[in-house]
Enzyme design. Sequence first.
Site, PDB file in Angstrom:
ATOM      1  N   ASP A   1      31.116  41.274   4.029  1.00 41.57           N
ATOM      2  CA  ASP A   1      32.383  41.711   3.418  1.00 41.57           C
ATOM      3  C   ASP A   1      33.600  41.074   4.101  1.00 41.57           C
ATOM      4  OD1 ASP A   1      33.793  43.031   1.457  1.00 41.57           O
ATOM      5  OD2 ASP A   1      33.487  45.050   2.243  1.00 41.57           O
ATOM      6  N   ASP A   2      34.069  41.684   5.196  1.00 39.28           N
ATOM      7  CA  ASP A   2      35.250  41.189   5.936  1.00 39.28           C
ATOM      8  C   ASP A   2      34.921  41.234   7.426  1.00 39.28           C
ATOM      9  OD1 ASP A   2      37.413  41.149   3.673  1.00 39.28           O
ATOM     10  OD2 ASP A   2      36.402  43.076   3.481  1.00 39.28           O
TER      11      ASP A   2
ATOM     12  N   HIS B   1      34.700  37.961   1.764  1.00 34.54           N
ATOM     13  CA  HIS B   1      36.087  37.591   1.451  1.00 34.54           C
ATOM     14  C   HIS B   1      36.538  36.629   2.539  1.00 34.54           C
ATOM     15  CE1 HIS B   1      36.403  41.021  -1.405  1.00 34.54           C
ATOM     16  NE2 HIS B   1      35.502  41.543  -0.575  1.00 34.54           N
TER      17      HIS B   1
ATOM     18  N   GLU C   1      32.107  51.425  -4.604  1.00 32.88           N
ATOM     19  CA  GLU C   1      32.291  51.446  -3.137  1.00 32.88           C
ATOM     20  C   GLU C   1      32.936  52.799  -2.815  1.00 32.88           C
ATOM     21  OE1 GLU C   1      35.244  48.677  -1.645  1.00 32.88           O
ATOM     22  OE2 GLU C   1      34.552  48.875   0.432  1.00 32.88           O
TER      23      GLU C   1
HETATM   24  N1  HPA Z   1      36.731  46.200  -1.198  1.00 30.60           N
HETATM   25  C1  HPA Z   1      37.724  45.923  -2.041  1.00 30.60           C
HETATM   26  N2  HPA Z   1      38.554  44.913  -1.859  1.00 30.60           N
HETATM   27  C2  HPA Z   1      38.402  44.133  -0.794  1.00 30.60           C
HETATM   28  C3  HPA Z   1      37.401  44.374   0.111  1.00 30.60           C
HETATM   29  C4  HPA Z   1      36.511  45.458  -0.108  1.00 30.60           C
HETATM   30  O1  HPA Z   1      35.576  45.742   0.659  1.00 30.60           O
HETATM   31  N3  HPA Z   1      37.535  43.418   1.063  1.00 30.60           N
HETATM   32  C5  HPA Z   1      38.562  42.629   0.721  1.00 30.60           C
HETATM   33  N4  HPA Z   1      39.097  43.060  -0.415  1.00 30.60           N
HETATM   34 ZN    ZN Z   2      34.362  43.222  -0.676  1.00 36.71          ZN
END
Ligand code: HPA
Ligand code: ZN
Length: 340
Positions: free
Chosen positions: A280-281, A21, A202
């Site tokens: 991911d982030d 993201h 997740e």
């Molecule tokens: N999961 C869901 N939404 C998100 C994530 C994530 O890991 N990172 C940024 N938005």
């Molecule tokens: Zn994500």
Amino acid sequence: MSESARADWLRRLPKTELHLHIEGTLEPELMFALALRNGVTLPYPDVDALRAAYDFHNLQSFLDLYYAGAGVLLTEADFYDLTWAYLERAHADRVVHVEIFFDPQTHTERGVPFETALAGIRRALVDGEAKLGIGFRLILCFLRHLSEDAGFAALEQALPFLSQIDGVGLDSSEHGHPPEKFARLFARCKALGLARVAHAGEEGPADYVWQAIRLLDVARIDHGVRALEDDALVAYLAEHRIPLTVCPLSNIKLRVFDTLADHPLRTLLERGLVATVNSDDPAYFGGYVGENWQACADALDLTRAELVQLARNGIEASWMDDAAKTRWYAEIDTLAAEPA
Ligand code: HPA
Ligand code: ZN
């Protein structure tokens, strides 16, 4: 092979990043710099205080901070600077191809035009390809905590720019927002020729992975680690080679698993799944893609064959063209053949 020789080999391995993201690459230092540039006041006195707040206990506790942080992104230059900083960091980890998410609704809700975010991100990606040799695709993510109608409105804004968008995804709060909520929206995206992915499994159940496959017709599942709770689903994912974009350090930070030693990355490979490693982030979860690879190699004592399989999976799972795939498979094979 010494530890440092293995780390060097791992650093040189060509990598992909298929679950990233771009708003999640906003480092505290850049957040403060953009706040200053844009006259935005942050509710933290300094970078250290902000970083200290990155103590998450689940997905929602992270998302609350992530959306607040994105509030400093206002101009095309902000989105460019954000994306360029990420690409330089990825390049250092030998990432050769990225497929990144952006969340337009996070920005349009604040009055930032869709095209401002898109233009800054794209300009950096184009520069990244020219100057760093990083191939790219761009994926528009719909926020699943908002309504399907809000998603249709975001798609409407994207229509003039569809030639600059390769696919759509689904992110944000998973609990209570199943893929079926977006079945009509994703059908419209499919009709428009957009590739589709979705976060599923997740925090949400394996059934959400089934829904993403059956109702959204996705090419990949983002995360998907909870698919392991359903043997029929694992068999389906393996048979159809539907990749999982796994994010190990994210999973630990958001407490999907207690420690990396408990992470099922090896199990996913053993079950024949096209598992890939992603960050991911990374600004929030304590590691870019190289750190995810190294941490997994250490904690799970991954073999060279397993690391090679993960790298090949990243190429297979990507949307790069066949010539590029052939090139990177060959380079991975060369590294695989180096003396251990
Ligand atoms: N999961 C869901 N939404 C998100 C994530 C994530 O890991 N990172 C940024 N938005
Ligand atoms: Zn994500």
